[in-house]
Design a protein around this motif. Structure first.
Motif, PDB file in Angstrom:
ATOM      1  N   PRO A  10       0.748  -1.286   0.111  1.00  0.00           N
ATOM      2  CA  PRO A  10       0.016   0.041  -0.014  1.00  0.00           C
ATOM      3  C   PRO A  10       0.830   1.332  -0.128  1.00  0.00           C
ATOM      4  CG  PRO A  10      -0.018  -1.159   2.132  1.00  0.00           C
ATOM      5  CD  PRO A  10       0.722  -1.943   1.264  1.00  0.00           C
ATOM      6  N   VAL A  11       1.995   1.224   0.070  1.00  0.00           N
ATOM      7  CA  VAL A  11       3.122   2.480   0.133  1.00  0.00           C
ATOM      8  C   VAL A  11       2.873   3.142  -1.021  1.00  0.00           C
ATOM      9  CG1 VAL A  11       5.575   3.213   0.331  1.00  0.00           C
ATOM     10  CG2 VAL A  11       4.411   1.555   1.832  1.00  0.00           C
ATOM     11  N   PRO A  12       2.883   2.753  -2.322  1.00  0.00           N
ATOM     12  CA  PRO A  12       2.551   3.293  -3.549  1.00  0.00           C
ATOM     13  C   PRO A  12       1.569   4.146  -3.449  1.00  0.00           C
ATOM     14  CG  PRO A  12       3.577   1.328  -4.237  1.00  0.00           C
ATOM     15  CD  PRO A  12       3.289   1.261  -2.808  1.00  0.00           C
ATOM     16  N   VAL A  13       0.458   3.475  -3.068  1.00  0.00           N
ATOM     17  CA  VAL A  13      -0.876   4.013  -3.203  1.00  0.00           C
ATOM     18  C   VAL A  13      -0.985   5.125  -2.178  1.00  0.00           C
ATOM     19  CG1 VAL A  13      -3.477   3.914  -2.691  1.00  0.00           C
ATOM     20  CG2 VAL A  13      -2.159   2.004  -3.575  1.00  0.00           C
ATOM     21  N   LEU A  14      -0.442   5.273  -1.024  1.00  0.00           N
ATOM     22  CA  LEU A  14      -0.417   6.341   0.010  1.00  0.00           C
ATOM     23  C   LEU A  14       0.586   7.303  -0.479  1.00  0.00           C
ATOM     24  CD1 LEU A  14      -0.186   4.437   3.432  1.00  0.00           C
ATOM     25  CD2 LEU A  14      -1.884   5.473   2.250  1.00  0.00           C
ATOM     26  N   LEU A  15       1.603   7.114  -1.150  1.00  0.00           N
ATOM     27  CA  LEU A  15       2.624   8.153  -1.748  1.00  0.00           C
ATOM     28  C   LEU A  15       2.025   8.902  -2.824  1.00  0.00           C
ATOM     29  CD1 LEU A  15       6.177   6.156  -1.623  1.00  0.00           C
ATOM     30  CD2 LEU A  15       5.360   8.366  -0.287  1.00  0.00           C
TER      31      LEU A  15
END
Length: 86
Positions: A10-15
């Motif tokens: 989920p890090v790319p989505v949050l970024l």
């Protein structure tokens, strides 16, 4: 089955959402525009589109078994995914 098996998915989505917010506020500041109701609605729409695009790219990368960066480099992949699944 869990939607995200690890914290790295989920890090790319949050970024993408965070970068979208910074970019939209930066464009308002650089353009000397006011943060009126129309600008706020535009920011909310941009956040929704950035989150949806990030989620679809991560899912597409999981299906292909490759990295999200590689899937973004494919020609018109993100545009095709968003238009088909909308």
């Amino acid at each position: 089955m869990a939607l995200y098996e690890s914290w790295t998915i989920p890090v790319p989505v949050l970024l993408s959402v965070a970068i979208g917010i910074v970019g939209s506020v930066g464009a308002i500041v650089i353009g000397h525009l006011t943060l009126d109701l129309y600008a706020q609605i535009g920011i909310v729409v941009l956040i929704g589109l950035a989150a949806k695009n990030g989620i679809l790219i991560v899912e597409f990368a999981k299906e292909r078994g490759s990295t999200a960066c590689h899937c973004c480099k494919l020609p018109s992949t993100a545009l095709a995914i968003v238009s088909v699944r909308s």
